[in-house]
Structure formats: C-alpha cells, structure tokens
Design an enzyme around this catalytic site. Sequence first.
Site, short mmCIF file in Angstrom:
data_model
loop_
_atom_site.label_atom_id
_atom_site.label_comp_id
_atom_site.label_asym_id
_atom_site.label_seq_id
_atom_site.Cartn_x
_atom_site.Cartn_y
_atom_site.Cartn_z
N ARG A 13 45.83 14.58 55.69
CA ARG A 13 44.61 14.69 56.51
C ARG A 13 44.14 13.28 56.90
O ARG A 13 44.34 12.83 58.03
CB ARG A 13 43.52 15.46 55.76
CG ARG A 13 42.40 15.96 56.66
CD ARG A 13 41.34 14.93 56.97
NE ARG A 13 40.63 14.47 55.77
CZ ARG A 13 39.81 13.43 55.77
NH1 ARG A 13 39.60 12.71 56.87
NH2 ARG A 13 39.22 13.04 54.65
N ASP A 14 43.57 12.54 55.96
CA ASP A 14 43.05 11.19 56.27
C ASP A 14 44.19 10.28 56.72
O ASP A 14 44.04 9.45 57.62
CB ASP A 14 42.37 10.61 55.02
CG ASP A 14 41.22 9.68 55.35
OD1 ASP A 14 41.18 9.16 56.47
OD2 ASP A 14 40.38 9.44 54.46
N HIS A 204 35.60 8.51 47.21
CA HIS A 204 36.63 8.41 48.26
C HIS A 204 36.57 6.99 48.83
O HIS A 204 35.64 6.65 49.54
CB HIS A 204 36.31 9.46 49.32
CG HIS A 204 37.18 9.45 50.53
ND1 HIS A 204 38.15 10.39 50.77
CD2 HIS A 204 37.22 8.62 51.61
CE1 HIS A 204 38.75 10.15 51.93
NE2 HIS A 204 38.20 9.07 52.47
N HIS A 206 38.33 3.51 50.72
CA HIS A 206 39.35 2.88 51.55
C HIS A 206 39.47 1.43 51.09
O HIS A 206 38.48 0.82 50.68
CB HIS A 206 38.96 2.96 53.03
CG HIS A 206 39.17 4.34 53.60
ND1 HIS A 206 40.19 4.65 54.46
CD2 HIS A 206 38.50 5.50 53.37
CE1 HIS A 206 40.15 5.92 54.75
NE2 HIS A 206 39.13 6.48 54.11
N CYS A 237 39.56 6.71 59.55
CA CYS A 237 38.90 7.57 60.53
C CYS A 237 39.05 6.96 61.92
O CYS A 237 38.69 5.81 62.14
CB CYS A 237 37.42 7.70 60.17
SG CYS A 237 36.47 8.56 61.44
N ASN A 246 43.31 4.39 52.93
CA ASN A 246 42.67 4.77 51.65
C ASN A 246 43.28 3.97 50.51
O ASN A 246 44.33 3.35 50.67
CB ASN A 246 42.95 6.25 51.35
CG ASN A 246 42.32 7.18 52.36
OD1 ASN A 246 42.74 7.25 53.50
ND2 ASN A 246 41.31 7.91 51.93
N1 COA Z 1 38.37 23.73 66.03
C1 COA Z 1 38.95 23.90 67.24
N2 COA Z 1 38.31 23.69 68.40
C2 COA Z 1 37.02 23.35 68.33
C3 COA Z 1 36.36 23.17 67.12
C4 COA Z 1 37.09 23.38 65.93
N3 COA Z 1 36.54 23.21 64.73
N4 COA Z 1 35.09 22.81 67.37
C5 COA Z 1 34.96 22.77 68.70
N5 COA Z 1 36.12 23.09 69.29
C6 COA Z 1 36.43 23.15 70.73
C7 COA Z 1 35.49 24.04 71.48
O1 COA Z 1 35.97 25.36 71.47
C8 COA Z 1 35.53 23.43 72.88
O2 COA Z 1 36.74 23.79 73.49
P1 COA Z 1 36.90 23.89 75.10
O3 COA Z 1 36.65 22.50 75.63
O4 COA Z 1 38.29 24.35 75.31
O5 COA Z 1 35.84 24.86 75.51
C9 COA Z 1 35.62 21.95 72.58
O6 COA Z 1 36.22 21.85 71.28
C10 COA Z 1 34.27 21.27 72.57
O7 COA Z 1 33.41 21.98 71.71
P2 COA Z 1 32.00 21.39 71.23
O8 COA Z 1 31.34 22.37 70.33
O9 COA Z 1 31.23 20.94 72.46
O10 COA Z 1 32.43 20.18 70.35
P3 COA Z 1 32.37 18.64 70.66
O11 COA Z 1 33.25 18.28 71.80
O12 COA Z 1 30.95 18.20 70.71
O13 COA Z 1 33.04 18.07 69.29
C11 COA Z 1 33.52 18.36 66.97
C12 COA Z 1 32.46 18.29 68.04
C13 COA Z 1 32.82 18.28 65.63
C14 COA Z 1 34.25 19.68 67.09
C15 COA Z 1 34.53 17.19 67.17
O14 COA Z 1 33.84 16.00 67.34
C16 COA Z 1 35.49 17.06 66.00
O15 COA Z 1 36.32 17.91 65.75
N6 COA Z 1 35.38 15.95 65.25
C17 COA Z 1 36.21 15.71 64.07
C18 COA Z 1 36.29 14.24 63.82
C19 COA Z 1 37.13 13.97 62.60
O16 COA Z 1 37.82 14.79 62.05
N7 COA Z 1 37.10 12.70 62.20
C20 COA Z 1 37.87 12.21 61.09
C21 COA Z 1 37.45 12.74 59.77
S1 COA Z 1 36.07 11.88 59.10
ZN ZN Z 2 38.60 8.52 54.47
#
Ligand code: COA
Ligand code: ZN
Length: 306
Positions: A13-14, A204, A206, A237, A246
């Site tokens: 994942r990370d 956790h 890094h 990240c 990490n």
């Molecule tokens: N899984 C799959 N698709 C997802 C989702 C999820 N958990 N959450 C949102 N989506 C999709 C929506 O369906 C939408 O799809 P579309 O464009 O085809 O309609 C799109 O993503 C945007 O949805 P929205 O609710 O507006 O989300 P956003 O664009 O504001 O993003 C997060 C918010 C949280 C979903 C996004 O920023 C994210 O996944 N971040 C993770 C960051 C991460 O993992 N960082 C490292 C770890 S610390």
């Molecule tokens: Zn981390």
Amino acid sequence: MKEKIAINEVVTRDGFQSEKEFVATADKIKLINELSQCGYSVIEVTSFTSPKAIPMLRDAEEVMSAIKREPHVTYSALIPNLRGAQRAIDCQVDLFNLVMSVSESHNRANLRMSCDESFATLSEVIALAHHHNIRVNISLSTSFGCPIEGAISEQTVTRWIQRFAQLKVWGISLCDTTGMAYPSLVTTLSQRTQELFSGITTLHFHNTRGMGLANVLAGIQAGIRSFDASLGGLGGCPYAPGATGNITTEELVHMLDLMGYDTGMNLDKLLNAAQQLTDLMGRILPSQLLKAGPITQLHQPPTQPH
Ligand code: COA
Ligand code: ZN
C-alpha cells in the site's frame, strides 16, 4: 517470556502507491502471498481510494480477492470514504484502516476534504464497519508535523484522538508522513495517546530524515507494541511534498530480534522477500540490512598485499 511486538507490513500500500511504473497485479499477489509466510500480525494489502488519485492501486479488488489468506494474518486496507468502505466490504477486508490528516492543508491535498468533512465521512464509515463487525483503525497522518504547515500542536493531535476514541475504534495509528518525528516528540505523543485511548496504538514512521528506528525505540520505551514498516524501505504519500520511504521492515525486525523482543517474524524469509522485491523494482532499495546482511553474517579476513 519474551515481550511481543506486532509488525504491520505496508509495502503493497504505502510502498507501491507512489511508484511511477505500475506494479503488475500478479506480482503484487505473489509478494503478498510470500509475506503471509513471514509472521506478520497485519498486512496492509492495498487501498480503496479513487483510481484517479492513486492509479497504482487501481487493482485493489483483484489483489484483495486473489491473495491466499493465512488464518493468523489480518489483511487490512486503507479507506478514505464510504465508497472505499463499500468496496472493501465486498472484498471481505479484515480490518479497515481509515485515514485523515490532523493538518488541514495536507488533508485537502491528499483527500480533497477539510478535516471536519473527513471526520464526518469517517464517522459514517465506522458505523458501517461496526454494523458488519469489522475492526477499525484510524491513521492520523501528519501527527508529528506537516510538510506544508510545519509543527502540529499536541492539542490538535489529542483532539482527534479523543474524537475517534469516542467512536470506539479498535486502533489509532500516529503517522509521521514525511519523517518529521523525533524521539522526544514520539515519547510525548505516545504517552498522551495511551492515556486517552485504551485500544491499540500503532506508530507509523518514515525514515526521511534518518530518525526512524530512534523513533521506534522512543515508542517502545513509552509502551507502544505495534509498528508499521515497509519491506525494503519503499513508501511515501504522493500528496505530501518531500515524502520518502517508511522505516524498513527487515531492519526493524533485525533490531528487535537482537534486543530480545518476540516479533513472530522469520528474518531469513523476510530478507528473501526483500531481495525479490529489489529484483521486481529493478533498483537498489533504501534497506541498509539488505546490503550489509544481519550481524550474524561473518566474512573471511581481508588479505593485504605483501
Ligand atoms: N473508490 C473508487 N472511486 C472513488 C472513491 C473510492 N473510494 N471515492 C471517490 N471515487 C470516485 C467517484 O466515484 C468519482 O468518480 P467519477 O469521476 O467517475 O464520477 C471520482 O472518484 C471523484 O469523486 P469525489 O467524491 O468527488 O472525490 P474526490 O475527487 O474529491 O477525491 C478522494 C476524494 C478521497 C476519493 C481522493 O482524494 C482519494 O482517493 N484520495 C486518496 C489519497 C491517498 O490514498 N493518499 C495516500 C495515502 S495517505
Ligand atoms: Zn506512510
């Protein structure tokens, strides 16, 4: 009786989330199956995030449903919102690792929400998880400092700990997203967390500034018995400026074994897996132990020219 310390692997994942080249789904599955034989308490398999935000982990369903699960290992996944939670339920994830930052700027950069919006969303996820009898851990990113805002006050961190403790989560991870933690700060926050929360506290770290294992020791001295680490020292990240790997699992296990703790881990198998990961990534990984070998590995005396 040796004291137990739980090791949680986060490499798939990370470690993989910010790689430039997509790691093939079959390679992820093979690696996780091998890690399952190494003695981990928890393996964080993937994240159920937006595939646009984290394209490297867009195969979460495939990976989660194809791995061979061992009964003594807990298989977790990172979840940012309800959509992710529903996907994880459908794949029978054992443990939800919810995520939010304690700093507004990093939370917006990473999750596109304010901290309060994340909390509201995650409260619903926790209710859903409890309804399905799924354990919940909350990872509080930037707890030891934010690369955008700088130092984070103890009050800010403890406020989020209290709010999640009230929701009866199983565990809380204090996450040092970009290696800003240092031992005395680790001592303070570890003590405060355990005063405020009776569940499992995980640290956790890094190793961005070389303080990773020193921080682990400070955590152990403060009573923490659960640590995240990444095979080979991969990690970071993609939405945290300056993030690097990490702490390295094999280095952590090597150190704790020498100190007489029971990690339940098989270091030989772990080093094998780290070597295979090096071959898979096609580059030298941050792990120092992989280069030097364990301290039990001896050498012939060097000869001098006469
Ligand atoms: N899984 C799959 N698709 C997802 C989702 C999820 N958990 N959450 C949102 N989506 C999709 C929506 O369906 C939408 O799809 P579309 O464009 O085809 O309609 C799109 O993503 C945007 O949805 P929205 O609710 O507006 O989300 P956003 O664009 O504001 O993003 C997060 C918010 C949280 C979903 C996004 O920023 C994210 O996944 N971040 C993770 C960051 C991460 O993992 N960082 C490292 C770890 S610390
Ligand atoms: Zn981390």
